[in-house]
Design a protein around this motif. Structure first.
Motif, PDB file in Angstrom:
ATOM      1  N   GLY A 177       0.825  -1.207   0.000  1.00 22.64           N
ATOM      2  CA  GLY A 177       0.000   0.000   0.000  1.00 22.64           C
ATOM      3  C   GLY A 177       0.855   1.251   0.000  1.00 22.64           C
ATOM      4  O   GLY A 177       1.954   1.281   0.548  1.00 22.64           O
ATOM      5  N   ARG A 178       0.331   2.308  -0.623  1.00 24.50           N
ATOM      6  CA  ARG A 178       1.061   3.570  -0.687  1.00 24.50           C
ATOM      7  C   ARG A 178       1.342   4.113   0.707  1.00 24.50           C
ATOM      8  O   ARG A 178       2.401   4.684   0.964  1.00 24.50           O
ATOM      9  CB  ARG A 178       0.259   4.602  -1.481  1.00 24.50           C
ATOM     10  N   GLU A 179       0.380   3.934   1.594  1.00 26.00           N
ATOM     11  CA  GLU A 179       0.539   4.464   2.951  1.00 26.00           C
ATOM     12  C   GLU A 179       1.738   3.827   3.648  1.00 26.00           C
ATOM     13  O   GLU A 179       2.547   4.508   4.275  1.00 26.00           O
ATOM     14  CB  GLU A 179      -0.731   4.217   3.774  1.00 26.00           C
ATOM     15  N   THR A 180       1.855   2.500   3.521  1.00 28.94           N
ATOM     16  CA  THR A 180       2.967   1.785   4.159  1.00 28.94           C
ATOM     17  C   THR A 180       4.313   2.252   3.616  1.00 28.94           C
ATOM     18  O   THR A 180       5.256   2.509   4.380  1.00 28.94           O
ATOM     19  CB  THR A 180       2.819   0.272   3.921  1.00 28.94           C
ATOM     20  N   PHE A 182       5.014   5.102   2.065  1.00 24.11           N
ATOM     21  CA  PHE A 182       5.261   6.505   2.388  1.00 24.11           C
ATOM     22  C   PHE A 182       5.770   6.637   3.816  1.00 24.11           C
ATOM     23  O   PHE A 182       6.704   7.407   4.083  1.00 24.11           O
ATOM     24  CB  PHE A 182       3.984   7.309   2.185  1.00 24.11           C
ATOM     25  N   GLU A 183       5.205   5.874   4.714  1.00 22.39           N
ATOM     26  CA  GLU A 183       5.669   5.914   6.102  1.00 22.39           C
ATOM     27  C   GLU A 183       7.096   5.404   6.212  1.00 22.39           C
ATOM     28  O   GLU A 183       7.913   5.947   6.967  1.00 22.39           O
ATOM     29  CB  GLU A 183       4.741   5.073   6.986  1.00 22.39           C
ATOM     30  N   ASP A 212       3.974  16.623   3.702  1.00 21.60           N
ATOM     31  CA  ASP A 212       3.575  15.309   4.214  1.00 21.60           C
ATOM     32  C   ASP A 212       2.221  14.957   3.614  1.00 21.60           C
ATOM     33  O   ASP A 212       1.182  14.975   4.278  1.00 21.60           O
ATOM     34  CB  ASP A 212       3.499  15.340   5.745  1.00 21.60           C
ATOM     35  N   SER A 213       2.263  14.659   2.322  1.00 16.49           N
ATOM     36  CA  SER A 213       1.046  14.426   1.551  1.00 16.49           C
ATOM     37  C   SER A 213       1.170  13.128   0.780  1.00 16.49           C
ATOM     38  O   SER A 213       2.070  12.986  -0.074  1.00 16.49           O
ATOM     39  CB  SER A 213       0.794  15.594   0.587  1.00 16.49           C
ATOM     40  N   LEU A 214       0.296  12.198   1.056  1.00 11.82           N
ATOM     41  CA  LEU A 214       0.290  10.919   0.356  1.00 11.82           C
ATOM     42  C   LEU A 214       0.024  11.115  -1.127  1.00 11.82           C
ATOM     43  O   LEU A 214       0.625  10.435  -1.978  1.00 11.82           O
ATOM     44  CB  LEU A 214      -0.767   9.999   0.963  1.00 11.82           C
ATOM     45  N   GLU A 215      -0.834  12.066  -1.465  1.00  8.71           N
ATOM     46  CA  GLU A 215      -1.170  12.325  -2.863  1.00  8.71           C
ATOM     47  C   GLU A 215       0.045  12.848  -3.629  1.00  8.71           C
ATOM     48  O   GLU A 215       0.330  12.397  -4.736  1.00  8.71           O
ATOM     49  CB  GLU A 215      -2.309  13.336  -2.946  1.00  8.71           C
ATOM     50  N   ASP A 218       2.531  10.059  -4.176  1.00 13.88           N
ATOM     51  CA  ASP A 218       2.119   9.147  -5.240  1.00 13.88           C
ATOM     52  C   ASP A 218       2.332   9.772  -6.615  1.00 13.88           C
ATOM     53  O   ASP A 218       2.757   9.101  -7.564  1.00 13.88           O
ATOM     54  CB  ASP A 218       0.649   8.782  -5.048  1.00 13.88           C
TER      55      ASP A 218
END
Length: 566
Positions: A177-180, A182-183, A212-215, A218
């Protein structure tokens, strides 16, 4: 007279920058020493002795594919015409030659190409196989120079590297996942950071993540993987003309992902066919279209952001092979430029170059020492441009060695070589001569290369002697107004470059200068003439020679006297 095959084009996204380098070599090569022979390398791997008049076209797409096949409204590269008879088309622009026959047409290959296939050792290895000496570093140095991720590891071993970096694998991006991810990236290198396509140059495939933006994270990853996403809500707002413009931008290698592309598991070569597919696709209630270039990357390099002044520093060699670092040049970027990408680097007027960069003499000397050390440790040769930052704590952070620097007349490497007294023509002669010397290190074709080197050295010496025996032509920059002075400056620059390229003319460039005793005619140094404007020239005269530049000229005296009558 040595025949020089000038290789330009190639398969990489930087092929248009390569075209500029080819034009430079054709225009500025010393015609008393060399016979320039333009060799167009198309993106399909063909080598063509191109008709000389085509080298002056605006871009590769101006002649290949021929304009009759550039069907409106799109302007494409040959990759978009898979059904075309490339062999027949190439016969329209020149004569196709095979590598086994290179020696029949030229004695030396001047590589003005960039990126994968040109700076990674591929073309270098091909030329070595057929015993053709070539410009620039060896296969080893080229292979190291193309891989930004591997460079970081080697730079860390060479000079230390005060920079955190993280290599994100494409498989991990697709799997987790992108969240994982990115962290994990934030934990490893923090924010802000820079995302890079590791095998691209000219700031292609470059993105910054400052928030600090996931978008935003990505979007940066997709840019480096050459993935274009189009959302339905945006697409349906576009009229036909805007839709065409969007896909044309995708075709353009300096700003788009490039064709062919994959969409819905199908390969599309031509933007017109993709346009039809997208229009059909968005008639349904779907959220977005994801389009990927078939030429992508397997990993992405993420580097912590460095706060400081960016510089670029070339390293060249004396005739005996000793490395000499040129003056570090600061890239001064207007505050309105958020990302120093391809457009900012080559198309914008919002960046300028300061030589040497604004820093203490001690810091400038540290930069020179480190780039010189890296040049030697990473196995480069002839010429390499190494970029970096001087951070706010005075720490030098190196990155992105470039083994084939850009070679338009205003490129950084030519401006830096002007500071030691070599104009563009002399610099090209240096590249050729020193490259032959470097090829001797391979242990192949040794005695033939020795004879070639000896012959060139004798020709250079004879040329300098013949010029010295001539009466000196004086080119004078004059003007009673700012506008007149600028016009005169630009005209004399062109005239001086043309005379230098003839290789037979003895000349100097002067400008009137007011001193206490009255007016004198000042002979300009090559560095003065390399400035972009007359105003910069006058500022350089007024400022005088910076101590670092004076030291660099002394270190490079064996180079300067070899190619000029100093």
């Amino acid at each position: 007279m040595m025949r020089i095959g000038i290789f330009f084009g190639g398969p990489a996204r930087e092929r248009e920058i390569s075209f500029l380098g080819g034009k430079t070599a054709m225009a500025h090569l010393n015609k008393a020493l060399f016979q320039p022979i333009p060799v167009f390398v198309d993106s399909l791997g063909n080598f063509i002795l191109i008709k000389e008049e085509l080298i002056f076209e605006e871009s590769i797409r101006s002649f290949y594919p021929p304009k009759r096949l550039q069907t409106a409204p799109f302007n494409v590269y040959i990759e978009s015409l898979p059904d075309a008879d490339a062999t027949a088309l190439l016969k329209e622009v020149g004569t196709i030659i095979q590598p086994a026959d290179f020696a029949k047409h030229f004695d030396f290959a001047f590589i003005a190409m960039h990126g994968p296939g040109a700076e990674d050792g591929s073309i270098q290895g091909l030329l070595e196989w057929y015993n053709i000496p070539y410009s620039g570093p060896s296969v080893l140095g080229s292979a190291i120079g193309i891989d930004k991720a591997k460079q970081n590891e080697w730079l860390k071993k060479s000079v230390g590297l005060e920079k955190k970096f993280f290599v994100l694998q494409r498989d991990d991006y697709n799997k987790y996942g992108r969240e994982t991810l990115f962290e994990q990236v934030k934990k490893e290198i923090g924010i802000p950071f820079v995302a890079k396509a590791p095998h691209q140059g000219s700031s292609i495939g470059l993105a910054f993540v400052k928030e600090d933006s996931l978008e935003i994270f990505d979007q940066a990853i997709k840019k480096c993987l050459f993935i274009e996403e189009i959302y339905r809500e945006e697409w349906i707002k576009l009229d036909d003309e805007a839709q065409v413009a969007l896909l044309q931008k995708m075709v353009n290698l300096d700003e788009g992902i490039g064709f062919p592309v994959v969409f819905q598991k199908q390969v599309y070569h031509h933007p017109a066919h993709l346009l039809e597919a997208l229009r059909e696709y968005f008639t349904h209630t779907v959220t977005k279209a994801s389009i990927q270039s078939i030429h992508s990357e397997d990993a992405i390099l993420l580097e912590s952001f460095v706060n400081g002044n960016e510089f670029s520093c070339g390293v060249i060699q004396t005739p005996a092979g000793q490395a000499v670092a040129l003056p570090p040049t600061e890239i001064v970027i207007d505050e309105s430029v958020e990302v120093f990408d391809f457009n900012a680097k080559y198309k914008s007027k919002l960046t300028r170059k300061r030589i040497p960069m604004h820093a203490s003499l001690a810091h400038l000397q540290v930069i020179q020492a480190q780039v010189k050390q890296a040049f030697e440790d990473l196995g480069f040769g002839v010429c390499t441009r190494i970029d970096g930052f001087l951070d706010t704590n005075g720490i030098v952070v190196l990155h992105d060695p470039n083994t084939i620097p850009g070679m338009s007349p205003s490129s950084l490497i030519f401006k830096q070589m002007a500071e030691i007294g070599l104009n563009v023509t002399d610099s090209l002669t240096y590249f050729i001569r020193q490259s032959i010397r470097e090829r001797l290190r391979t242990g192949k074709n040794y005695f033939v290369l020795c004879q070639q080197l000896k012959g060139l050295d004798e020709a250079i010496a004879a040329s300098l002697k013949a010029k010295a025996a001539q009466e000196v032509q004086v080119l004078e920059i004059v003007g009673t107004s700012e506008e007149d002075l600028e016009a005169s400056f630009q005209a004399i620059k062109v005239q001086a470059a043309e005379l230098a390229a003839l290789g037979t003319e003895n000349f100097r460039v002067c400008t009137p200068l007011e001193i206490e005793e009255g007016e004198t005619l000042l002979t300009l140094h090559v560095a003065h003439l390399s400035k972009d404007t007359a105003k910069e020239m006058l500022e350089a005269i007024k400022t005088g020679v910076h101590p670092l530049i004076a030291n660099t000229r002394e270190a490079a005296i064996d180079i300067t006297k070899f190619y000029t009558n100093v």
